[in-house]
Structure formats: structure tokens, C-alpha cells
Design a protein around this motif. Sequence first.
Motif, PDB file in Angstrom:
ATOM      1  N   GLN A   7     -13.664   5.445  -6.755  1.00  0.00           N
ATOM      2  CA  GLN A   7     -12.805   6.143  -7.721  1.00  0.00           C
ATOM      3  C   GLN A   7     -11.397   6.311  -7.155  1.00  0.00           C
ATOM      4  N   VAL A   8     -10.388   5.838  -7.890  1.00  0.00           N
ATOM      5  CA  VAL A   8      -8.987   5.962  -7.473  1.00  0.00           C
ATOM      6  C   VAL A   8      -8.372   7.137  -8.221  1.00  0.00           C
ATOM      7  N   THR A   9      -7.759   8.043  -7.458  1.00  0.00           N
ATOM      8  CA  THR A   9      -7.108   9.210  -8.052  1.00  0.00           C
ATOM      9  C   THR A   9      -5.668   9.317  -7.561  1.00  0.00           C
ATOM     10  N   ILE A  10      -4.864  10.039  -8.319  1.00  0.00           N
ATOM     11  CA  ILE A  10      -3.491  10.325  -7.910  1.00  0.00           C
ATOM     12  C   ILE A  10      -3.540  11.450  -6.890  1.00  0.00           C
ATOM     13  N   THR A  11      -2.944  11.204  -5.716  1.00  0.00           N
ATOM     14  CA  THR A  11      -2.963  12.202  -4.649  1.00  0.00           C
ATOM     15  C   THR A  11      -1.612  12.852  -4.397  1.00  0.00           C
ATOM     16  N   SER A  32      -8.464   4.802 -12.084  1.00  0.00           N
ATOM     17  CA  SER A  32      -9.136   3.506 -12.154  1.00  0.00           C
ATOM     18  C   SER A  32     -10.246   3.414 -11.119  1.00  0.00           C
ATOM     19  N   LYS A  33     -10.851   2.222 -11.065  1.00  0.00           N
ATOM     20  CA  LYS A  33     -11.796   1.904  -9.991  1.00  0.00           C
ATOM     21  C   LYS A  33     -11.071   1.048  -8.976  1.00  0.00           C
ATOM     22  N   CYS A  34     -11.400   1.215  -7.718  1.00  0.00           N
ATOM     23  CA  CYS A  34     -10.789   0.459  -6.641  1.00  0.00           C
ATOM     24  C   CYS A  34     -11.184  -1.016  -6.743  1.00  0.00           C
ATOM     25  N   GLU A  83      -1.498   6.679  -5.323  1.00  0.00           N
ATOM     26  CA  GLU A  83      -2.912   6.648  -5.697  1.00  0.00           C
ATOM     27  C   GLU A  83      -3.734   6.331  -4.461  1.00  0.00           C
ATOM     28  N   GLN A  84      -4.955   6.901  -4.402  1.00  0.00           N
ATOM     29  CA  GLN A  84      -5.823   6.633  -3.253  1.00  0.00           C
ATOM     30  C   GLN A  84      -7.271   6.541  -3.690  1.00  0.00           C
ATOM     31  N   CYS A  85      -7.975   5.573  -3.089  1.00  0.00           N
ATOM     32  CA  CYS A  85      -9.408   5.426  -3.340  1.00  0.00           C
ATOM     33  C   CYS A  85     -10.151   6.484  -2.537  1.00  0.00           C
ATOM     34  N   GLY A  86     -11.089   7.156  -3.159  1.00  0.00           N
ATOM     35  CA  GLY A  86     -11.868   8.186  -2.499  1.00  0.00           C
ATOM     36  C   GLY A  86     -12.892   7.629  -1.519  1.00  0.00           C
ATOM     37  N   CYS A 110     -12.795   4.028   0.192  1.00  0.00           N
ATOM     38  CA  CYS A 110     -12.235   3.235   1.295  1.00  0.00           C
ATOM     39  C   CYS A 110     -10.864   3.723   1.749  1.00  0.00           C
ATOM     40  N   ARG A 111     -10.278   4.683   1.030  1.00  0.00           N
ATOM     41  CA  ARG A 111      -9.002   5.315   1.374  1.00  0.00           C
ATOM     42  C   ARG A 111      -7.786   4.406   1.229  1.00  0.00           C
ATOM     43  N   LYS A 112      -7.916   3.281   0.543  1.00  0.00           N
ATOM     44  CA  LYS A 112      -6.755   2.427   0.289  1.00  0.00           C
ATOM     45  C   LYS A 112      -5.764   3.197  -0.566  1.00  0.00           C
ATOM     46  N   GLU A 113      -4.461   3.012  -0.265  1.00  0.00           N
ATOM     47  CA  GLU A 113      -3.407   3.690  -1.006  1.00  0.00           C
ATOM     48  C   GLU A 113      -2.515   2.691  -1.717  1.00  0.00           C
ATOM     49  N   LEU A 114      -1.962   3.129  -2.847  1.00  0.00           N
ATOM     50  CA  LEU A 114      -1.026   2.325  -3.612  1.00  0.00           C
ATOM     51  C   LEU A 114       0.109   3.224  -4.072  1.00  0.00           C
ATOM     52  N   LYS A 115       1.351   2.829  -3.756  1.00  0.00           N
ATOM     53  CA  LYS A 115       2.540   3.537  -4.228  1.00  0.00           C
ATOM     54  C   LYS A 115       3.071   2.761  -5.422  1.00  0.00           C
TER      55      LYS A 115
END
Length: 70
Positions: free
Chosen positions: A57-61, A49-51, A25-28, A30-35
Motif C-alpha cells: 500500500q502506497v500512502t502520502i507521507t 495506489s499499490k506499489c 509517497e511511500q510504500c508501507g 518495501c519503503r520505496k519513496e516517490l517525490k
Amino acid sequence: RCGKHFRSISVMNNKNEFMEPYTLEQCGSCRKELKRKFSKGDFVFKIVSKCPSCQGQVTITKIFADTLIP
């Protein structure tokens, strides 16, 4: 033969190696990523979700699998 077992979300590839699927997942903003481990219903571009850092906006990348070492 490729076997799949989606209850525990483990996959066996053609080399008889077990693989664990993951979602990135990545925030559109701040570009933070979560595996995290893949969940049924995940798909690329899904808004999840929201960052927590910037409220962006956090989306699956990306959806991918890592080989598990026995």
C-alpha cells in the motif's frame, strides 16, 4: 503577504520567493519513496495506489515546498 495560485500549483512566500509544492509517497511494505508534484486533493495518510514493486500500500507521507531559483 503570502500569495497562492493553485491552477499551476505555485506559491509565493513572504520573501517574494516562488515555491513549488511536492508530495512524497511511500510504500508501507518495501519503503520505496516517490517525490511528485502536489495535486489538488493530496493529504497526508491518503492511500494512493499499490506499489509497482511489491504490491504493498502506497500512502502520502509528506507534503512540502521547494524554493524555485529564478
